[in-house]
Scaffold this motif. Structure first.
Motif, PDB file in Angstrom:
ATOM      1  N   SER A   1       1.018  -1.496  -3.386  1.00 15.68           N
ATOM      2  CA  SER A   1       1.920  -1.719  -2.273  1.00 15.68           C
ATOM      3  C   SER A   1       3.289  -1.087  -2.581  1.00 15.68           C
ATOM      4  O   SER A   1       3.893  -0.442  -1.729  1.00 15.68           O
TER       5      SER A   1
ATOM      6  N   GLY B   1       3.328   2.410  -1.946  1.00 18.01           N
ATOM      7  CA  GLY B   1       3.077   2.757  -0.545  1.00 18.01           C
ATOM      8  C   GLY B   1       1.616   3.075  -0.266  1.00 18.01           C
ATOM      9  O   GLY B   1       1.270   3.652   0.760  1.00 18.01           O
ATOM     10  N   GLU B   2       0.744   2.675  -1.151  1.00 16.96           N
ATOM     11  CA  GLU B   2      -0.676   3.005  -0.952  1.00 16.96           C
ATOM     12  C   GLU B   2      -1.487   1.843  -0.407  1.00 16.96           C
ATOM     13  O   GLU B   2      -2.683   1.966  -0.188  1.00 16.96           O
ATOM     14  N   ALA B   3      -0.850   0.710  -0.267  1.00 21.71           N
ATOM     15  CA  ALA B   3      -1.547  -0.418   0.354  1.00 21.71           C
ATOM     16  C   ALA B   3      -0.609  -1.026   1.381  1.00 21.71           C
ATOM     17  O   ALA B   3       0.600  -1.088   1.160  1.00 21.71           O
ATOM     18  N   ASP B   4      -1.174  -1.455   2.481  1.00 17.27           N
ATOM     19  CA  ASP B   4      -0.368  -1.966   3.570  1.00 17.27           C
ATOM     20  C   ASP B   4      -0.327  -3.502   3.468  1.00 17.27           C
ATOM     21  O   ASP B   4      -1.237  -4.180   3.941  1.00 17.27           O
ATOM     22  N   VAL B   5       0.684  -4.008   2.824  1.00 16.14           N
ATOM     23  CA  VAL B   5       0.769  -5.460   2.650  1.00 16.14           C
ATOM     24  C   VAL B   5       2.128  -5.936   3.161  1.00 16.14           C
ATOM     25  O   VAL B   5       3.142  -5.286   2.895  1.00 16.14           O
TER      26      VAL B   5
ATOM     27  N   GLU C   1       5.619  -7.531   3.535  1.00 14.93           N
ATOM     28  CA  GLU C   1       6.587  -7.640   2.443  1.00 14.93           C
ATOM     29  C   GLU C   1       6.772  -9.061   1.911  1.00 14.93           C
ATOM     30  O   GLU C   1       7.003  -9.280   0.726  1.00 14.93           O
TER      31      GLU C   1
ATOM     32  N   TYR D   1      -8.632  -4.485  -0.019  1.00 19.51           N
ATOM     33  CA  TYR D   1      -7.394  -4.229   0.740  1.00 19.51           C
ATOM     34  C   TYR D   1      -7.558  -2.983   1.619  1.00 19.51           C
ATOM     35  O   TYR D   1      -6.764  -2.751   2.532  1.00 19.51           O
ATOM     36  N   GLN D   2      -8.575  -2.167   1.317  1.00 19.78           N
ATOM     37  CA  GLN D   2      -8.676  -0.882   2.004  1.00 19.78           C
ATOM     38  C   GLN D   2      -8.962  -1.059   3.486  1.00 19.78           C
ATOM     39  O   GLN D   2      -9.602  -2.018   3.907  1.00 19.78           O
ATOM     40  N   LYS D   3      -8.453  -0.131   4.266  1.00 18.85           N
ATOM     41  CA  LYS D   3      -8.625  -0.168   5.714  1.00 18.85           C
ATOM     42  C   LYS D   3     -10.110  -0.193   6.063  1.00 18.85           C
ATOM     43  O   LYS D   3     -10.912   0.492   5.444  1.00 18.85           O
TER      44      LYS D   3
END
Ligand code: ATP
Length: 621
Positions: free
Chosen positions: A49, A52-56, A58, A143-145
């Motif tokens: 995160s 910037g490689e995982a969308d979590v 804040e 976590y992947q889309k």
């Protein structure tokens, strides 16, 4: 996804019995392993995160949650970390000993040093679950889309089943269907105890919950402290922080003397705090405790192979990420990192002591009584440590101050050169101490259990310097030099004392002592006394005969009582009484030297009474 059955790829025919029996002798460890996998999963996600490689979101609160259901005999280990895809489950879980962490690292290590922290050290972590469970299930959502949740189930053999899972939130849930004999792990106190032991300082909040009491969750507090003191910047820690941490972790209500905050990044990673504890009784001295952590996961107490043995007398925590902790202890001993770490710690301890000695000598002196067993033991065990501290070893003197060996030798040079007089028991040797003081002499106090060895050690290092117990030798400055030897009196005393005491080994010496009020004193040669002490220490009574006492009875020719004895001895009708007094003089001299044997003591008391009644009768007329 469709259902898939397969076989776990392993290299040994059946690894599970091995896991169960040998891998971890301590069953509790599966809790540590599964919780630390959850913590790792959270750390990996945080890292992605941050990159910037995982969308979590804040404000995400990360956690690891352990829940139990007594009725169904189930334990759950949940986390909201990175999760796994079906492919990852196959790769990381099915291929035993394939370290997912290693691959993760290889991919991300260039991006930041923090990647290092994710290396797992414990070997077959996940599979330790089979020590207590008949069946283990993993439900996980990556976590992947567009990832799909998967379920992996294995009943302890080499067969597994992979199918879709109904998990809807990112993360992993490991479910343990406990075996009949592992029911103890459904007990809340037991679980809490294990988590406290191994996971108290893990960096992700850990919660424990009884599934039968869902309300508990509302007021729950994490079981761990995610920012342990040793991981913090020493500049930000106050003395109170260090003390509070000490009280809590070591359950010691006494204030520690001082501490060292270790913080090394190169050439290995090491953080920790070493405390010098206050000692109140001699027994405390063996009670040190060094807790070893690996990335905030507790590993074990007092691992001798990693921590120099003498430091085990201290209390503290050491966290080192570079230790191969899954290998055998004998391997650890030869590991180059371990050797470096051990040296580094030794150096730091030596530096801290020198710093105190140079900068705060008064304080250092004040600490010495608590500190000295540890420092002396360290010197005897590790030459390198001795080299570092040899000039700051101090000795308490009969004058009440503290001096180094050199200071002692220098200030007593005019009276005795390269000779150190010492006291091993202040009460017993009080008379000798007074005598010393009266003559302006001084001795050092070496009364600890370790001192017998320490004296010999120092003599072996400081060639030419000899330690003599205060009652082993007569210093020249105690004698009067203005008196002629009276040979006739000498031989009279010799005759009567020899006849009264009937001790073949005992040597007699007549001197003119400055302390006129003292009739006699006993000296025991240093050599002979050391042999006796050694044999007592090793419980070898038989050695006593091999090394007979080399005692000398020094009679003071200028003392009135001794003069009377010499005269009495010449009168045949008074000889018996004179001999009785001789024996009494000898016993009294002996008493300030060591304890009398029971038979001698009884005789001494009977004789004392007799002498007193003779005196009383004479007074009556
Ligand atoms: N809770 C979890 N979430 C995500 N991945 C997991 C989880 N548990 C295990 N894994 C994956 O499975 C791999 C194997 O786990 P295992 O515990 O056997 O070994 P390890 O964690 O790599 O090393 P260690 O032996 O130190 O535990 C992990 O590296 C990780 O990739």
């Amino acid at each position: 996804m469709h259902q898939e059955n397969g076989s776990i790829s392993i290299h040994t025919e059946n690894i599970f019995p091995i896991i169960k029996k040998w891998l971890y002798s301590d069953k509790d460890i599966f809790v540590r392993e599964l919780i630390s996998n959850g913590v790792d999963a959270v750390n990996k996600l945080k890292r992605l995160s941050a990159l910037g490689e995982a969308d979590v979101a804040e404000d995400t609160k990360y956690w690891v949650r352990v829940t139990f259901d007594k009725d169904r005999k189930i334990l759950h280990f949940r986390d909201n970390g990175i999760g796994m895809t079906a492919e990852e489950v196959k790769k990381y879980i099915n291929q035993i000993a394939f370290s997912g962490a290693e691959e993760f690292l290889a991919k991300y290590q260039d991006k930041s040093d923090e990647g290092n922290q994710i290396i797992g050290h414990f070997g077959l972590g996940f599979y330790s679950a089979f020590m207590v469970a008949d069946r283990v299930q993993i439900d996980t959502l990556s976590y992947q889309k567009d990832a799909e949740a998967v379920r992996w189930v294995c009943a302890g053999g080499t067969e597994y089943e992979l199918s879709p899972s109904d998990l809807t939130e990112r993360g992993t849930t490991v479910t343990l269907y406990l075996s009949e004999e592992s029911g103890e792990f459904l007990d809340e106190f037991k679980l809490r105890e294990i988590i406290d032991k191994y996971c108290s300082f893990l960096p992700v909040e850990i919660f424990l919950q009884d599934e039968k009491q869902p309300d508990q969750a509302k007021e729950e507090k994490p079981l761990n402290d995610i920012h342990p003191l040793w991981m913090r910047d020493p500049k930000e820690c106050t003395s109170q922080d260090y003390k509070d941490f000490y009280y809590k972790v070591f359950m010691d209500y006494r204030e520690p003397l001082f501490w060292i905050h270790l913080n090394v990044d190169y050439p290995f990673h090491l953080k920790g705090i070493l405390y010098f504890p206050k000692i109140s009784t001699e027994f405390d001295r063996l009670e040190g405790k060094i807790k070893l952590f690996n990335n905030q996961v507790f590993v074990a107490d007092n691992i001798k192979e990693v921590i120099p043995e003498f430091l085990l007398l201290l209390k503290g925590v050491i966290d080192c990420t570079d230790l191969p902790l899954n290998v055998s202890r004998s391997f650890l001993q030869n590991d180059s990192n371990v050797i470096k770490i051990s040296r580094h710690i030794t150096k730091k301890v030596g530096d801290k002591l020198s710093e105190l000695f140079q900068g705060e000598r008064e304080k250092y002196n004040g600490y010495w009584e608590d500190l000295n067993p540890f420092v002396k033991y360290g010197c005897i065990r590790e030459d390198k440590f001795y080299d570092r501290v040899k000039d700051i070893l101090i000795y308490r003197t009969t004058k009440g101050d503290y001096v180094t060996l050199q200071e002692y030798l220098d200030r007593n040079k005019s009276q005795h050169e390269n000779k150190v007089f010492y006291v091993s028991d202040e009460k017993q040797q009080a008379q000798y101490i007074n005598l010393f003081k009266e003559q302006g002499l001084e001795a050092v106090i070496l009364s600890g259990t370790i001192d017998l060895h320490f004296i010999q050690f120092i003599e072996s290092k400081e060639t030419g310097v000899h330690f003599n117990r205060i009652d082993s030798d007569l210093s020249e400055s105690m004698k009067r030099t203005d008196q002629e030897d009276d040979r006739e009196m000498g031989s009279k005393l010799d005759a009567i004392f020899k006849s009264a005491l009937n001790k073949e080994q005992l040597k007699l010496q007549v001197e003119h002592l400055k302390a006129l009020e003292m009739p006699a004193m006993v000296l025991l040669s240093e050599q002979s006394r050391r042999m006796q002490d050694m044999s007592a220490l090793f419980g070898r009574g038989d050695m006593k005969n091999m090394f007979p006492d080399e005692e000398t009875l020094v009679l003071n020719a200028d003392n009135d009582l001794i003069k009377s004895i010499a005269r009495l001895g010449e009168q045949p009708d008074k000889k018996e009484e004179a001999e009785m007094i001789c024996r009494h003089v000898y016993d009294l001299a002996m008493l300030s030297h060591k304890q009398l044997e029971p038979a001698a003591m009884t005789e001494f008391i009977t004789r004392s009474n007799k002498i007193l009644s003779l005196l009383a009768q004479e007074r009556e007329g």
